[in-house]
Design a protein around this motif. Structure first.
Motif, short mmCIF file in Angstrom:
data_model
loop_
_atom_site.label_atom_id
_atom_site.label_comp_id
_atom_site.label_asym_id
_atom_site.label_seq_id
_atom_site.Cartn_x
_atom_site.Cartn_y
_atom_site.Cartn_z
N THR A 180 35.11 38.65 54.65
CA THR A 180 34.29 39.82 54.89
C THR A 180 34.92 40.63 56.02
O THR A 180 35.80 40.13 56.74
N HIS A 275 40.51 41.22 47.99
CA HIS A 275 39.18 41.56 48.51
C HIS A 275 39.28 41.96 49.99
O HIS A 275 38.65 42.93 50.42
N ILE A 279 38.00 45.62 51.44
CA ILE A 279 36.84 45.56 52.32
C ILE A 279 37.05 46.45 53.55
O ILE A 279 36.10 46.86 54.22
N ASN A 282 35.27 50.34 52.52
CA ASN A 282 34.14 50.03 51.63
C ASN A 282 32.82 50.44 52.27
O ASN A 282 31.82 49.76 52.16
#
Length: 332
Positions: A180, A275, A279, A282
């Motif tokens: 994340t 990813h 991220i 985003n």
């Protein structure tokens, strides 16, 4: 009165002595400092080191363009575990397990034979002088500049560790491609690197490749991805786990073997392969930086250089700590 004066003088002397002693102890216990790294560390002991490393890196990249990205990655994975000490290069032995088989490294980091070749060439001109940790730092810089990126003066003077830590390499200090944004920010901050440093260093993904197993979930399940980009990547990365896991795709779809700011332009178009790439653009706190770097390559280059120098400063072994390995794969 004389006795009182003598006692006072003795007390003052004792206080000064205690303070001086404490200062010495504190200085002795300060960890290895990046301040001890200098650009001219090898000026007298190995003046040809930079030319020697650059020549070897040029040769390796000429044989395989991907190698430049691999050498940068080695430096990054080294510095984030125990600091920039070449611990990542140590091979396993019957009594020791190094970092090469750690989850972030296994089937991921590469270029060890090239490092061996560079070390051999450096040893031929300056035996026992230049550390493997410094070779990684210099080779990373050379890889960037040879592939069209910025140049900078590398600070050197690191020494090599005598051990490595599989546990530390597996502890999450190296952020995975599923990270994340918060995890990326936190992992870099834990190493003294700012959010800006993290976003700039991520720009190294303007070169290099990734395995299907690392981006399969993104191209099949995520929605913040350009549909045609996803379909193209699916052609070489089957949905089924275990099928085509090691098939490679370029991290930068636009100019995969040239160091530029295309990576950030790709993110704005939702064409980030991992990813942890997409991220960064985003709807979060790093969007504005991505937009800046996509429009201003000079700003990206400047910030990338600053971040690379800071990363190279992470907990180096200096002075009498560590050693200068004769062979980068094993302690002396």
């Amino acid at each position: 009165m004389a006795a009182s004066s003598s006692s006072s003088s003795s007390s003052s002397y004792s206080s000064v002595f205690v303070i001086a002693t404490l200062l010495i102890v504190l200085l002795m216990n300060v960890g290895p400092s990046s301040a001890q790294l200098t650009e001219d560390y090898y000026k007298k002991t190995c003046p040809k080191v930079f030319d020697t490393v650059e020549s070897a890196v040029k040769s390796a990249i000429k044989k395989e363009k991907r190698m430049g990205a691999s050498l940068i990655r080695l430096h990054f994975h080294d510095c984030f575990v125990q600091g920039c000490d070449a611990s990542v290069l140590l091979d396993d032995t019957s009594s020791f397990t190094g970092e090469k088989t750690a989850a972030p490294n296994n089937n991921s980091i590469r270029g060890f034979n090239v490092v061996d070749d560079i070390k051999s060439k450096v040893e031929s001109v300056c035996p026992g002088v230049v550390s493997c940790a410094d070779i990684l730092a210099i080779a990373a810089r050379d890889s960037v500049s040879i592939l069209g990126g910025p140049e900078w003066d590398v600070k050197v003077g690191r020494r090599d560790s005598k051990t490595a830590s599989l546990a530390a390499a597996n502890s999450g200090v190296i952020p995975p491609p599923t990270s994340t944004l918060n995890n990326l920010v936190n992992r870099f901050q834990a190493r003294g690197l700012s959010t800006k440093d993290m976003v700039a260093l991520s720009g190294a993904h303007t070169i290099g490749q990734a395995r299907c197993s690392l981006f399969r979930t993104r191209i099949y399940n995520e929605t913040n991805i350009d549909a045609s980009f996803a379909r193209k990547r699916q052609d070489n990365c089957p949905r089924t786990t275990g099928s085509g896991d090691n098939n490679l795709a370029s991290l930068d779809v636009k100019s995969p073997t040239f160091f530029d700011n295309a990576y950030y332009k790709n993110l704005i178009k939702k064409k980030g392969l991992l990813h942890s790439d997409q991220i960064l653009y985003n709807g979060g706190s790093t969007d504005s930086l991505i937009e800046t770097y996509s429009k201003k390559p000079e700003t990206f280059n400047d910030d990338f250089v600053t971040a690379m120098i800071k990363m190279g400063d992470i907990s180096p072994l200096t002075g009498s700590n560590g050693e200068i390995r004769k062979n980068c794969r094993r302690a002396n």
